[in-house]
Design an enzyme around this catalytic site. Structure first.
Site, short mmCIF file in Angstrom:
data_model
loop_
_atom_site.label_atom_id
_atom_site.label_comp_id
_atom_site.label_asym_id
_atom_site.label_seq_id
_atom_site.Cartn_x
_atom_site.Cartn_y
_atom_site.Cartn_z
N THR A 1 -8.81 3.45 8.71
CA THR A 1 -9.90 2.41 8.48
C THR A 1 -9.73 1.61 9.83
O THR A 1 -8.93 1.35 10.14
CB THR A 1 -9.64 1.83 7.85
OG1 THR A 1 -9.33 2.14 5.98
CG2 THR A 1 -10.82 0.75 7.27
N ASN B 1 0.93 -1.10 -0.28
CA ASN B 1 -0.13 -0.07 -0.18
C ASN B 1 0.66 0.97 0.41
O ASN B 1 1.85 1.44 0.69
CB ASN B 1 -0.59 0.29 1.62
CG ASN B 1 -1.38 0.99 1.29
OD1 ASN B 1 -1.69 2.88 0.87
ND2 ASN B 1 -3.26 1.10 1.62
N HIS C 1 0.49 6.05 2.05
CA HIS C 1 1.64 7.37 2.95
C HIS C 1 3.27 8.24 1.36
O HIS C 1 3.78 9.07 2.35
CB HIS C 1 1.84 6.44 4.21
CG HIS C 1 0.35 6.26 4.98
ND1 HIS C 1 -0.30 7.56 4.83
CD2 HIS C 1 -0.08 5.78 5.36
CE1 HIS C 1 -1.41 7.06 6.15
NE2 HIS C 1 -1.27 5.50 5.47
N ARG D 1 -6.91 13.01 0.66
CA ARG D 1 -5.96 13.71 1.82
C ARG D 1 -4.65 12.95 1.47
O ARG D 1 -3.46 12.96 1.79
CB ARG D 1 -6.44 12.11 3.28
CG ARG D 1 -5.82 11.15 3.21
CD ARG D 1 -6.94 10.72 4.43
NE ARG D 1 -7.87 11.34 5.22
CZ ARG D 1 -8.63 11.44 6.06
NH1 ARG D 1 -7.65 10.10 7.14
NH2 ARG D 1 -9.81 10.88 6.59
N HIS E 1 -4.26 -4.40 7.37
CA HIS E 1 -4.17 -3.87 8.69
C HIS E 1 -3.32 -3.88 9.75
O HIS E 1 -3.67 -5.23 10.69
CB HIS E 1 -6.04 -3.20 9.52
CG HIS E 1 -5.71 -1.91 9.21
ND1 HIS E 1 -5.85 -0.85 8.63
CD2 HIS E 1 -5.58 -1.19 11.18
CE1 HIS E 1 -6.17 0.05 9.44
NE2 HIS E 1 -5.96 -0.26 10.60
N HIS F 1 -6.01 3.79 -1.99
CA HIS F 1 -7.27 3.79 -1.35
C HIS F 1 -7.35 5.11 -1.25
O HIS F 1 -6.46 6.40 -1.10
CB HIS F 1 -7.13 3.71 1.10
CG HIS F 1 -8.33 4.17 0.96
ND1 HIS F 1 -8.71 3.66 2.01
CD2 HIS F 1 -9.17 4.43 0.20
CE1 HIS F 1 -10.13 4.56 2.77
NE2 HIS F 1 -10.70 4.77 1.79
N ARG G 1 -9.78 8.36 -1.05
CA ARG G 1 -10.55 8.38 -0.50
C ARG G 1 -11.41 9.59 -0.79
O ARG G 1 -10.51 10.78 -1.77
CB ARG G 1 -9.81 9.44 1.39
CG ARG G 1 -8.83 7.83 2.36
CD ARG G 1 -8.67 8.03 3.15
NE ARG G 1 -8.45 7.30 4.62
CZ ARG G 1 -9.43 7.24 5.50
NH1 ARG G 1 -10.36 8.03 5.28
NH2 ARG G 1 -8.61 5.88 5.66
N GLU H 1 -8.63 0.65 -3.36
CA GLU H 1 -8.83 0.43 -1.77
C GLU H 1 -10.31 2.13 -2.00
O GLU H 1 -9.97 2.84 -2.15
CB GLU H 1 -8.48 0.83 -0.69
CG GLU H 1 -7.71 -0.45 -0.39
CD GLU H 1 -7.03 -0.34 0.70
OE1 GLU H 1 -7.00 0.88 1.61
OE2 GLU H 1 -6.58 -1.79 1.47
N GLU I 1 -11.16 -9.48 2.82
CA GLU I 1 -9.86 -8.93 3.61
C GLU I 1 -10.21 -9.31 4.70
O GLU I 1 -10.80 -8.24 5.38
CB GLU I 1 -8.92 -7.85 3.04
CG GLU I 1 -8.08 -7.45 3.55
CD GLU I 1 -7.05 -6.35 2.85
OE1 GLU I 1 -6.40 -5.38 3.86
OE2 GLU I 1 -7.39 -6.06 1.40
#
Length: 254
Positions: free
Chosen positions: A106, A12, A15, A54, A199, A48, A50, A75, A156
Site C-alpha cells: 500500500t 499483520n 506475508h 496475492r 506501515h 489484507h 487483496r 484490511e 489509521e
C-alpha cells in the site's frame, strides 16, 4: 496524572501467506502464525484480502474469524465485492485502504475527500452491521476531518513516509513527517476519532510513536515477519510489545 492504556498491537500476517503461495499448498499456515502471535501477546490480527489474492485468500479470512480468540482486522479496498465478503465474514473491524493491482505494498493513504461519495455507503453498512471501521489515511487535516464527517469510528495514520525518511537517512524530511503525524493524531482525537497507526514500523519507530498519547493501536506486519525468520515469531512479538511499552512509559512519566 492522566492514565494511558497500554497500546494494542495488531500483527499483520499477510506475508506468511506470501511465503505459502510461493510454493502452493498449505505451509506455512497463516492461521497457525496468528495463533502463535496471539500466544506471544498480540492483541489482534490484521490481514489484507487483496483483489488479486496475492497473499491472503478468502478461506484464510474465514478460518481466522473461526479460530482466533482476539479481534480480526480485515484490511480491504472499499469495492462492492470486498464489502460483500467482509460482511459475510463479519470481523471485529475493517480497515479501508487504497489498492492498486501493480503496487508492491500500500503506497499511500486513502483519498477520503475525493472518494467520500463511494465510501459513505460502505462505512454506513459496516456501522449498521456492528463492524468497526477505520480509514487508512495520511496525517492530512482535510482527510481527517472528512473521516469524522463520514462517521468512521477510527482512522489509521499512514506512517510509511516518516519511516522511509528515517531509513533513507533524511532527517529534515523525517522531522517534517513526524510533525504531521503528531498534529494529525491530535486533530483526530479532538474530532472524536480513535487513532491507530501503521506501515513501515520497526522496533525503533514503534517505540517513538508509542509515546503519542492519542495513539491506541499499532498494526505491524512486514518488519515483524522478516525478524521472525531469525528469532521466531513469538520472540518478535514480545520484542515489539516491549518497544511499544517503553514508548508508552514515556507518556505516563511525562
Amino acid at each position: 496524572m492522566p492514565k494511558f492504556s497500554p497500546l494494542r498491537l495488531g500483527v499483520n500476517i499477510d506475508h506468511i501467506a506470501t511465503v505459502r503461495n510461493a510454493r502452493g499448498g498449505r505451509h506455512p499456515d497463516p492461521v497457525r502464525a496468528a495463533l502463535a502471535a496471539i500466544e506471544a501477546g498480540a492483541d489482534g490480527i490484521t490481514a489484507h484480502l487483496r483483489e488479486d489474492r496475492r497473499h491472503i485468500r478468502d478461506n484464510d479470512m474465514e478460518r481466522l474469524k473461526a479460530e482466533i480468540s482476539t479481534p480480526l482486522n480485515f484490511e480491504m479496498a472499499a469495492t462492492p465485492d470486498m464489502v460483500r465478503i467482509a460482511l459475510g465474514v463479519k470481523p471485529h473491524a475493517v480497515c479501508l485502504v487504497p489498492e492498486r493491482r501493480e503496487e508492491l505494498t500500500t503506497e499511500g493513504g486513502l483519498d477520503v475527500v475525493g472518494q467520500r461519495d463511494s465510501l459513505a455507503p460502505a462505512i454506513a453498512r459496516f456501522n449498521d452491521a456492528g463492524v468497526r471501521v477505520s480509514l487508512f489515511i495520511a496525517a492530512d487535516p482535510a482527510q481527517i476531518e472528512m473521516a469524522a464527517r463520514l462517521k468512521a469510528p477510527a482512522i489509521e495514520l499512514h506512517t510509511g513516509a516518516w519511516c522511509d525518511a528515517i531509513t533513507d537517512d533524511e532527517p529534515a524530511r523525517a522531522s517534517e513527517e513526524w510533525r504531521r503525524i503528531v498534529a494529525g493524531a491530535a486533530l483526530a482525537q479532538s474530532a472524536g476519532l480513535e487513532v491507530h497507526a501503521g506501515h513501515g514500523l520497526d522496533y525503533a519507530t514503534a517505540e517513538t510513536i508509542a509515546a503519542l498519547p492519542q495513539i491506541v493501536e499499532l498494526n505491524i506486519g512486514f518488519y515483524m515477519i522478516g525478524e521472525a525468520l531469525f528469532v521466531g515469531l513469538g520472540e518478535t512479538v514480545k520484542a515489539m510489545r516491549a518497544a511499544m511499552d517503553r514508548g508508552r512509559a514515556r507518556v505516563i512519566a511525562a
